[in-house]
Design a protein around this motif. Sequence first.
Motif, PDB file in Angstrom:
ATOM      1  N   GLN A  42       0.788  16.031   2.605  1.00  0.00           N
ATOM      2  CA  GLN A  42       1.695  16.366   1.566  1.00  0.00           C
ATOM      3  C   GLN A  42       1.567  15.528   0.426  1.00  0.00           C
ATOM      4  N   LEU A  43       1.068  14.382   0.474  1.00  0.00           N
ATOM      5  CA  LEU A  43       0.878  13.505  -0.674  1.00  0.00           C
ATOM      6  C   LEU A  43      -0.416  14.051  -1.288  1.00  0.00           C
ATOM      7  N   GLY A  44      -1.446  14.600  -0.701  1.00  0.00           N
ATOM      8  CA  GLY A  44      -2.519  15.361  -1.027  1.00  0.00           C
ATOM      9  C   GLY A  44      -2.207  16.446  -2.071  1.00  0.00           C
ATOM     10  N   LEU A  45      -1.159  17.108  -1.402  1.00  0.00           N
ATOM     11  CA  LEU A  45      -0.772  18.543  -1.985  1.00  0.00           C
ATOM     12  C   LEU A  45      -0.080  18.042  -3.362  1.00  0.00           C
ATOM     13  N   ASN A  46       0.921  17.143  -3.124  1.00  0.00           N
ATOM     14  CA  ASN A  46       1.348  16.454  -4.487  1.00  0.00           C
ATOM     15  C   ASN A  46       0.636  16.205  -5.312  1.00  0.00           C
ATOM     16  N   ALA A  47      -0.434  15.577  -4.916  1.00  0.00           N
ATOM     17  CA  ALA A  47      -1.822  15.106  -6.053  1.00  0.00           C
ATOM     18  C   ALA A  47      -2.458  16.566  -6.577  1.00  0.00           C
ATOM     19  N   LEU A  48      -2.414  17.514  -5.992  1.00  0.00           N
ATOM     20  CA  LEU A  48      -3.020  18.707  -6.469  1.00  0.00           C
ATOM     21  C   LEU A  48      -2.247  19.461  -7.382  1.00  0.00           C
ATOM     22  N   TRP A  49      -0.979  19.304  -7.210  1.00  0.00           N
ATOM     23  CA  TRP A  49       0.084  20.329  -7.969  1.00  0.00           C
ATOM     24  C   TRP A  49      -0.270  20.096  -9.530  1.00  0.00           C
ATOM     25  N   SER A  50      -0.238  18.848 -10.309  1.00  0.00           N
ATOM     26  CA  SER A  50      -0.263  18.884 -11.754  1.00  0.00           C
ATOM     27  C   SER A  50      -1.763  19.373 -11.947  1.00  0.00           C
ATOM     28  N   GLY A  95      -1.455  12.530 -11.673  1.00  0.00           N
ATOM     29  CA  GLY A  95      -1.004  13.658 -11.954  1.00  0.00           C
ATOM     30  C   GLY A  95      -0.381  13.887 -13.419  1.00  0.00           C
ATOM     31  N   ALA A  96       0.132  12.773 -13.948  1.00  0.00           N
ATOM     32  CA  ALA A  96       0.736  12.170 -15.292  1.00  0.00           C
ATOM     33  C   ALA A  96      -0.522  12.582 -16.296  1.00  0.00           C
ATOM     34  N   LEU A  97      -1.657  12.242 -15.988  1.00  0.00           N
ATOM     35  CA  LEU A  97      -2.858  12.696 -16.995  1.00  0.00           C
ATOM     36  C   LEU A  97      -3.039  13.937 -17.195  1.00  0.00           C
ATOM     37  N   ILE A 108       0.810  -1.125   0.053  1.00  0.00           N
ATOM     38  CA  ILE A 108      -0.035  -0.018  -0.006  1.00  0.00           C
ATOM     39  C   ILE A 108       0.956   1.263   0.185  1.00  0.00           C
ATOM     40  N   SER A 109       2.087   1.253   0.837  1.00  0.00           N
ATOM     41  CA  SER A 109       2.791   2.351   0.976  1.00  0.00           C
ATOM     42  C   SER A 109       3.465   2.642  -0.427  1.00  0.00           C
ATOM     43  N   LEU A 110       3.700   1.625  -1.327  1.00  0.00           N
ATOM     44  CA  LEU A 110       4.613   1.891  -2.673  1.00  0.00           C
ATOM     45  C   LEU A 110       3.483   2.233  -3.452  1.00  0.00           C
ATOM     46  N   LEU A 111       2.124   1.856  -3.404  1.00  0.00           N
ATOM     47  CA  LEU A 111       1.271   1.862  -4.547  1.00  0.00           C
ATOM     48  C   LEU A 111       0.582   3.590  -4.433  1.00  0.00           C
ATOM     49  N   LEU A 112       0.530   3.753  -3.265  1.00  0.00           N
ATOM     50  CA  LEU A 112      -0.337   5.186  -3.288  1.00  0.00           C
ATOM     51  C   LEU A 112       0.428   6.369  -3.924  1.00  0.00           C
ATOM     52  N   PRO A 113       1.696   6.449  -3.583  1.00  0.00           N
ATOM     53  CA  PRO A 113       2.475   7.472  -4.220  1.00  0.00           C
ATOM     54  C   PRO A 113       2.435   7.262  -5.691  1.00  0.00           C
ATOM     55  N   GLN A 114       2.563   6.168  -6.213  1.00  0.00           N
ATOM     56  CA  GLN A 114       2.564   5.651  -7.654  1.00  0.00           C
ATOM     57  C   GLN A 114       1.120   6.123  -8.463  1.00  0.00           C
TER      58      GLN A 114
END
Length: 154
Positions: free
Chosen positions: A84-92, A21-23, A9-15
């Motif tokens: 922070q992961l949520g903010l990372n997801a919002l940047w793109s 974001g890539a989309l 789970i820890s490895l999959l969530l950031p991916q």
Amino acid sequence: MPNWLKLVISLLLPQLVGGTGALFTITSIDSWYQTITKPSFNPPGWIFGPVWTMLYIMMGVACYLIWKSDHPQKKNLLTLYFVQLGLNALWSPAFFGLQSPILGLVVIIPLLVLIFLCVKKFNSVSNWASWLMIPYLAWVSFATVLNFSIWWLN
């Protein structure tokens, strides 16, 4: 929950965050992003995918090291990580999706602060978790300068 499941789970969530974001990024690269002025230190496009993939793996391992611990602050540290992961997801979506360098800055500056806090606070649980977040901090620091420069030039 078994540790192996926590690791997966820890490895999959950031991916997943990176893939989402890539989309937004892919749809803007050949159109909007090519038309704006970029600073001379703007890296070639091909570098972003491999760098982010490695950073997301390292972030995932850092998350796992915190999650599997018995530290009394584990819940707070994981909350910090996921915010922070949520903010990372919002940047793109902010920068590329809305084609807005200023909104990108609104997202990336607090993201940078939260990553710094993760580096600092993870150290109390796991030196490795803290060290694994440092390349991410460095890359987002660079991305913040790049984001600011793009906003300034346009």
